[in-house]
Scaffold this active site. Structure first.
Site, PDB file in Angstrom:
ATOM      1  N   ASP A   7      -7.029  19.805 -13.436  1.00 41.64           N
ATOM      2  CA  ASP A   7      -7.456  18.378 -13.800  1.00 41.64           C
ATOM      3  C   ASP A   7      -6.903  18.336 -15.403  1.00 41.64           C
ATOM      4  OD1 ASP A   7      -8.460  16.181 -15.211  1.00 41.64           O
ATOM      5  OD2 ASP A   7     -10.107  16.138 -13.716  1.00 41.64           O
ATOM      6  N   TYR A  14     -16.004  17.873 -14.575  1.00 38.80           N
ATOM      7  CA  TYR A  14     -16.486  16.677 -14.726  1.00 38.80           C
ATOM      8  C   TYR A  14     -17.557  16.157 -13.988  1.00 38.80           C
ATOM      9  CZ  TYR A  14     -16.529  11.399 -14.306  1.00 38.80           C
ATOM     10  OH  TYR A  14     -17.041  10.116 -14.196  1.00 38.80           O
ATOM     11  N   ARG A  61       0.923  -1.018   0.098  1.00 37.37           N
ATOM     12  CA  ARG A  61      -0.268  -0.020  -0.057  1.00 37.37           C
ATOM     13  C   ARG A  61       0.952   1.264   0.266  1.00 37.37           C
ATOM     14  NH1 ARG A  61      -1.513   1.501   4.697  1.00 37.37           N
ATOM     15  NH2 ARG A  61      -2.676  -0.549   5.287  1.00 37.37           N
ATOM     16  N   LYS A  80      -7.979   7.272 -18.918  1.00 35.94           N
ATOM     17  CA  LYS A  80      -8.267   7.998 -20.420  1.00 35.94           C
ATOM     18  C   LYS A  80      -7.037   8.281 -21.330  1.00 35.94           C
ATOM     19  CE  LYS A  80     -12.281   8.859 -18.558  1.00 35.94           C
ATOM     20  NZ  LYS A  80     -12.231   8.963 -17.007  1.00 35.94           N
TER      21      LYS A  80
HETATM   22  C1  LIG Z   1     -11.768  15.332 -16.720  1.00 33.06           C
HETATM   23  C2  LIG Z   1     -11.904  13.937 -15.641  1.00 33.06           C
HETATM   24  N1  LIG Z   1     -11.455  13.815 -14.444  1.00 33.06           N
HETATM   25  C3  LIG Z   1     -11.695  12.918 -13.627  1.00 33.06           C
HETATM   26  C4  LIG Z   1     -12.577  11.753 -14.082  1.00 33.06           C
HETATM   27  C5  LIG Z   1     -12.530  10.570 -13.234  1.00 33.06           C
HETATM   28  O1  LIG Z   1     -11.682   9.476 -13.484  1.00 33.06           O
HETATM   29  P1  LIG Z   1     -11.818   7.958 -13.182  1.00 33.06           P
HETATM   30  O2  LIG Z   1     -13.072   7.599 -13.991  1.00 33.06           O
HETATM   31  O3  LIG Z   1     -10.855   7.420 -13.563  1.00 33.06           O
HETATM   32  O4  LIG Z   1     -12.355   7.982 -11.649  1.00 33.06           O
HETATM   33  C6  LIG Z   1     -12.926  11.647 -15.364  1.00 33.06           C
HETATM   34  C7  LIG Z   1     -13.548  10.432 -15.786  1.00 33.06           C
HETATM   35  O5  LIG Z   1     -14.348  10.588 -16.713  1.00 33.06           O
HETATM   36  C8  LIG Z   1     -12.647  12.916 -16.184  1.00 33.06           C
HETATM   37  O6  LIG Z   1     -13.102  12.908 -17.599  1.00 33.06           O
END
Ligand SMILES: Cc1ncc(COP(=O)(O)O)c(C=O)c1O
Length: 380
Positions: free
Chosen positions: A173, A99, A47, A198
Site C-alpha cells: 500500500d 491502516y 463497468r 489522498k
Molecule cells: C494507507 C491507506 N490505505 C487505504 C486507505 C483506504 O482508502 P479509501 O478511504 O479511499 O477507501 C486509507 C484511507 O485512509 C489509507 O490511509
C-alpha cells in the site's frame, strides 16, 4: 519521459474525435456497437471499460513503473478486490500497523469468508520469514504506515517472501509515499495499491483506489475481478484524480519540506513526547526510509506527553490545520486517530495510543503552519 512529464502526459493524448486537450469525462454507461459483438475500440459496458478511467489507469501504471492499472471506487474497494485473488483457506500475512480500515476489512469481513490472517511487525524481515505458513498466499505491507509512519524495507521483505515455496504475492500500500517518493514494483513487489483519495487526487474532493501490477496474467486476473465484483469509480471521479496527478510532483516536494520543518519543531517541544516522521533523524528506520524514498512525504504523527486530553485540546485549537479525517490534500488537516480514523482498532492488537495526534501537512506557507501549531500547543 521523466516522472514530472509523465504526471501530466502519461495515458493521455488529445481526444481523437475533436482534439480536446484534457481527457473528456465520458459520462455514459454504455457504448453504441457497430454490429452484434462489434464494439468500437473495445468499449461496451462501462463497468468493464471507460475511456476516462482507462486514461487514469494507464497514467498511474506508468508513474508506478508497472504495466497495468485498475481503478476502483475507493482505496478499500481496491484492497478488497486484490484479496479476492485468493481462495478460501489461504493465509495472509499483514503488517501489524496497517491502516485501521484495512485491518477492519481483513479482520471483520474477509476472515468470515475463510481467509486466515496474521499481523506481524513487517519492519523486521525476520518476523515476516518466521510468520510465513505453507498456505501463505499474500503478504500485505504498508510503508510508511498510517498513523505510526513505520517503515518496512520493501526489498528485504520481497526477498524473504519470494523465497517461500508457495510463491505468495507481495502487495504494498503506497498511499502515504506516492510513486513520486517510492516505487515498490521496482523493489520487487507484485502489486501496488493506493487510496487515490489522498495524495494522488490531492485536493480532498474525491474518493478512489487503484491497483497496479507488472505481470500480464495477474492483470488479467484482477481485471476479471474488477468487472465481476464491480467496485469501479465513475468517470467524473477519474477525471478529478487525473487533474490532481498533474501537480503531484510539485505538491509532494512542498508537503515534504513543510512536514520536515514541522517535525523538527515538534521534536523540540516540551509538550511532545515523541515525533514520528520517516526522514527525521529520530525515526528508527530513517536509513531504510532514505534508501527507498525520495522524501519523507507529508505526514507527521506525534504523541503528547500528557495523553488524550492534551491531544484533543491541541487538535481542536488549530486554525489553519482543519480538524478532519483523511489526508494528502493541499490543505493541512489534524486528527486524533484513537478517537477518529482508528476507532475501529480499539481493544485490538492494533489499538493506537490515545495521546497520538496525526498531522497531514499541506502546502500552505511553512511559517503559517508553524505559527498555527505553536499557538494551538499553548492552548493545549
Ligand atoms: C494507507 C491507506 N490505505 C487505504 C486507505 C483506504 O482508502 P479509501 O478511504 O479511499 O477507501 C486509507 C484511507 O485512509 C489509507 O490511509
Amino acid at each position: 519521459m521523466r516522472f514530472e512529464t509523465l504526471t501530466i502526459h502519461a495515458g493521455q493524448e488529445p481526444d481523437p474525435n475533436n482534439g480536446a486537450v484534457m481527457t473528456p469525462i465520458y459520462q455514459t454507461s454504455t457504448f453504441a456497437q457497430d454490429g452484434v459483438g462489434k464494439a468500437r475500440q473495445g468499449y461496451e459496458y462501462v463497468r468493464t471499460k471507460n475511456p476516462t478511467r482507462l486514461a487514469l489507469e494507464n497514467c498511474v501504471a506508468e508513474l508506478e513503473g508497472g504495466g497495468y492499472g485498475l481503478a476502483f471506487a475507493s482505496g478499500l474497494a481496491a484492497t478488497d478486490t486484490v484479496l479476492r485473488l485468493l481462495n478460501s483457506g489461504a493465509h495472509v500475512l499483514a503488517g501489524n500497523d496497517v491502516y485501521g480500515g484495512t485491518f477492519r476489512l481483513f479482520d471483520k469481513v474477509l476472515r468470515r469468508f475463510g481467509l486466515d490472517f496474521d499481523f506481524v511487525d513487517t519492519t523486521d524481515p525476520e518476523s515476516v520469514a518466521e510468520a510465513l505458513k505453507p498456505t501463505t498466499g499474500m503478504v500485505w505491507l504498508e510503508t510508511p504506515t498510517n498513523p505510526l509512519l513505520s517503515i518496512t524495507d520493501i526489498q528485504a521483505v520481497t526477498e524473504v517472501v519470494h523465497a517461500h515455496s508457495n510463491h505468495p504475492l507481495l502487495v504494498v500500500d503506497n498511499t502515504f509515499a506516492t510513486p513520486y517518493n517510492q516505487r515498490p514494483l521496482e523493489l520487487g513487489a507484485d502489486i501496488v495499491v493506493h487510496s487515490m483519495t489522498k495524495y494522488l487526487g490531492g485536493h480532498s474532493d474525491v474518493v478512489g483506489g487503484i491497483a497496479i501490477v507488472k505481470d500480464k496474467l495477474l492483470y488479467e486476473g484482477l481485471a476479471f475481478l474488477q468487472n465481476a465484483v464491480g467496485a469501479v469509480p465513475g468517470p467524473m471521479d477519474c477525471f478529478l484524480v487525473l487533474r490532481g496527478l498533474k501537480t503531484l510532483h510539485v505538491r509532494m516536494d512542498r508537503h515534504a519540506e513543510n512536514a520536515l520543518a514541522l517535525a523538527d519543531y515538534l521534536s523540540k517541544h516540551p509538550k511532545v513526547a515523541k515525533v514520528m516522521y520517516p526522514f527525521h533523524a529520530s525515526h528508527p528506520q530513517v536509513h531504510v526510509a532514505k534508501r527507498q524514498m525520495r522524501s519523507g512525504s507529508g505526514m507527521v504523527s506525534i504523541i503528547m506527553k500528557d495523553g488524550r486530553e492534551v491531544a484533543v485540546r491541541f487538535a481542536e485549537a488549530t486554525k489553519i490545520f482543519t480538524l478532519a479525517e483523511s489526508l494528502g490534500g493541499v490543505e493541512s488537516l489534524i486528527e486524533v486517530p484513537a478517537a477518529m480514523t482508528h476507532l475501529s482498532t480499539a481493544g485490538s492488537q492494533m489499538a493506537v495510543d490515545p495521546g497520538l495526534v496525526r498531522l497531514s501537512v499541506g502546502i500552505e506557507h511553512k511559517d503559517d503552519l508553524l505559527e498555527d501549531v505553536e499557538e494551538a500547543l499553548k492552548k493545549a
